[in-house]
Scaffold this active site. Structure first.
Site, PDB file in Angstrom:
ATOM      1  N   GLY A   1       0.896  -1.217   0.039  1.00  0.00           N
ATOM      2  CA  GLY A   1      -0.069  -0.109  -0.006  1.00  0.00           C
ATOM      3  C   GLY A   1       0.775   1.092   0.106  1.00  0.00           C
ATOM      4  O   GLY A   1       2.056   1.129  -0.052  1.00  0.00           O
ATOM      5  N   ALA A   2       0.207   2.380   0.227  1.00  0.00           N
ATOM      6  CA  ALA A   2       0.951   3.621   0.424  1.00  0.00           C
ATOM      7  C   ALA A   2       0.031   4.740   1.008  1.00  0.00           C
ATOM      8  O   ALA A   2      -1.072   4.452   1.078  1.00  0.00           O
ATOM      9  CB  ALA A   2       1.208   4.107  -1.267  1.00  0.00           C
TER      10      ALA A   2
ATOM     11  N   GLY B   1       2.905   3.152   8.681  1.00  0.00           N
ATOM     12  CA  GLY B   1       2.766   1.941   9.467  1.00  0.00           C
ATOM     13  C   GLY B   1       4.068   1.609  10.034  1.00  0.00           C
ATOM     14  O   GLY B   1       4.321   0.564  10.686  1.00  0.00           O
TER      15      GLY B   1
ATOM     16  N   GLU C   1      10.248  -1.793   3.984  1.00  0.00           N
ATOM     17  CA  GLU C   1       9.514  -1.796   2.836  1.00  0.00           C
ATOM     18  C   GLU C   1      10.429  -1.408   1.570  1.00  0.00           C
ATOM     19  O   GLU C   1      10.362  -1.763   0.217  1.00  0.00           O
ATOM     20  CB  GLU C   1       8.490  -0.731   2.811  1.00  0.00           C
ATOM     21  CG  GLU C   1       7.324  -1.591   3.660  1.00  0.00           C
ATOM     22  CD  GLU C   1       6.247  -0.318   3.926  1.00  0.00           C
ATOM     23  OE1 GLU C   1       5.171  -0.618   4.432  1.00  0.00           O
ATOM     24  OE2 GLU C   1       6.483   0.777   4.120  1.00  0.00           O
TER      25      GLU C   1
END
Ligand code: 5RP
Length: 241
Positions: free
Chosen positions: A94-95, A109, A115
């Protein structure tokens, strides 16, 4: 009186939709026996939920956080250490924001360092978001920067000099400690128009572990879940970069 209008999908339902779309997108990689890269956060979690249906077919996954490792293990996907992988075909994550160049802000997060490491191993970054994450210019979301604790005050002054306000991320009354044992600064008030230059410059400041601008590791494909698609029934758009 019951309405005949289709129910608008909630943000959680949009995340489910895009998690399932990501699985469909990478099913070929799974069938070819490739190890896949898996990101962190509530949208990446929906991808892991979708992955559960085919967990037995997944040769292995490199995870970007301790939280994602636990979720993958819970569904029976073998977790492979990043150290033992030379290259990944795909990384799904995700972003917090994504701009029209496929540049992203990530790290809401607190998993930005791992990541970025896993994304850098991958040929293809597939970003999965709901439409609220698509922005013309990065910076409305506070920019996460993982830092060595002793450098935090000097880095706060450097961000202030460029017009940003950097605050230490707290958890339960103490500075949040990342999976790597470091702290996070969240920087408000920036407008990041040149993601590549910004990432290059800030990455060189002493004490910065990882800046949450992903421009070098931009998305190649963004799957965007939209409530308005399909005449209000909801759907997923493909943005290629
Ligand atoms: C975690 C991340 C996440 O990808 C980002 O925060 C988006 O999370 P969510 O899908 O929960 O909105 O970068 O470090």
């Amino acid at each position: 009186m019951a309405s005949d209008l289709p129910k608008t999908l909630s943000q959680d339902e949009l995340k489910t939709l895009v998690g399932e779309a990501a699985l469909a997108e990478i099913m070929g990689s799974i069938e070819r026996g490739e190890i896949i890269g898996v990101g962190t956060g509530s949208t990446a979690n929906k991808f892991v939920d979708a992955l559960a249906a085919v967990a037995g077919q997944v040769k292995g996954a490199v995870s970007s956080s301790l939280a994602t490792t636990a979720r993958l293990q819970a569904i029976g996907v073998p977790v492979v250490q990043a150290e033992s992988v030379e290259k990944l075909g795909v990384y799904v994550d995700g972003a917090d924001e994504i701009d029209p160049h496929g540049h992203m802000i990530k790290g809401g997060g607190a998993a930005l360092t791992r990541e970025k490491i896993v994304a850098a191993l991958a040929d293809r970054f597939i970003c999965i978001v709901d439409e609220s994450k698509c922005v013309p210019v990065l910076g409305a979301f506070p920019l996460p920067v993982e830092v060595i604790p002793m450098a935090a005050p000097s880095l706060q002054r450097r961000f202030a000099a460029m017009g940003g306000v950097a605050t230490l991320r707290m958890k339960d009354g103490a500075p949040l400690v990342t999976d790597n044992g470091q702290h996070i600064l969240d920087v408000r008030g920036l407008k990041i128009t040149d993601g590549l230059a910004f990432e290059r410059d800030v990455s060189q400041w002493p004490g910065v572990v990882t800046v949450g601008v992903f421009a070098q590791q931009r998305a190649h494909l963004c799957l965007v879940a939209s409530a308005a698609a399909n005449g209000g029934l909801g759907g997923v758009r493909r943005d290629e970069f």
